[in-house]
Design an enzyme around this catalytic site. Structure first.
Site, PDB file in Angstrom:
ATOM      1  N   ASP A 120      -0.419   4.914   0.888  1.00 40.88           N
ATOM      2  CA  ASP A 120      -0.782   5.871   1.932  1.00 40.88           C
ATOM      3  C   ASP A 120      -0.744   5.221   3.313  1.00 40.88           C
ATOM      4  OD1 ASP A 120      -1.352   7.927   0.010  1.00 40.88           O
ATOM      5  OD2 ASP A 120      -3.162   6.810  -0.476  1.00 40.88           O
ATOM      6  N   ASP A 152      -2.021  -0.529   6.006  1.00 35.20           N
ATOM      7  CA  ASP A 152      -2.337   0.026   7.319  1.00 35.20           C
ATOM      8  C   ASP A 152      -3.823  -0.035   7.642  1.00 35.20           C
ATOM      9  OD1 ASP A 152      -2.557   2.043   5.245  1.00 35.20           O
ATOM     10  OD2 ASP A 152      -2.937   3.493   6.842  1.00 35.20           O
ATOM     11  N   ASP A 165       0.838  -1.190   0.000  1.00 36.19           N
ATOM     12  CA  ASP A 165       0.000   0.000   0.000  1.00 36.19           C
ATOM     13  C   ASP A 165       0.880   1.250   0.000  1.00 36.19           C
ATOM     14  OD1 ASP A 165      -2.300   1.662   0.364  1.00 36.19           O
ATOM     15  OD2 ASP A 165      -1.964   1.643   2.526  1.00 36.19           O
TER      16      ASP A 165
END
Length: 175
Positions: free
Chosen positions: A9, A132, A7
């Site tokens: 961000d 996250d 990922d």
């Protein structure tokens, strides 16, 4: 050789620090990062709701700071494994082009064939996913790795990686 989905961000790009920096620049208040621990993303700032608006502001995605260690470890992973950058980029109109430019600036060794911009990540097929957000890991069929961020501090269900050095120790040969 493993296939690794990473990922952007909150994992490569420090979204939380960007919220803090933009909030301070616009409202003159410096928010301590630890005060955001355990709170949903975009919350915990004195003025409720304004941080979410940053996501619609040109330049927000383009100027995020790089999370320390990510460039070196991802480069090493890319030399040993099949690495894909997988980012949800459809919800916020300007994020697609800004994320691509950010990747080209900070991760020039990642080729365009290794970048996947999508709506939801349930389509991702890989051995590992580093993310996250639980919403992305919950439908993943490989081994999920939760990258620590303030909004996921209370999550216990996933194997957690706190830093890129920990990712390297887990996924790089010779560590």
């Amino acid at each position: 050789m493993a296939r690794i989905a990473i990922d952007m961000d909150g994992v490569m790009a420090d979204t939380t620090q960007q919220y803090i920096d933009w909030y301070a620049a616009r409202y003159g208040v410096q928010v301590d990062k630890t005060s955001l621990n355990g709170k949903p993303e975009t919350t915990g700032f004195p003025l409720d709701g304004v941080v979410r608006q940053f996501l619609y502001t040109p330049g927000f995605f383009r100027t995020k700071p790089v999370i320390p260690g990510s460039q070196e470890v991802i480069k090493a992973l890319n030399e040993q494994h099949e690495v894909y950058i997988v980012s949800a980029a459809m919800e916020f109109p300007q994020s697609l082009s800004e994320k691509l430019a950010w990747l080209q600036d900070h991760f020039p060794f990642i080729g365009w064939q290794q970048i996947v911009f999508c709506g939801h990540k349930r389509i991702v097929d890989a051995d590992y996913m580093i993310d996250d957000h639980v919403k992305n890991l919950s439908t993943f069929k490989g081994e999920p790795l939760l990258f620590t961020a303030p909004h996921n501090m209370n999550v216990q269900e996933y194997k957690r990686v706190n830093t890129w050095e920990e990712v390297g120790a887990l996924l790089l040969a010779g560590n």
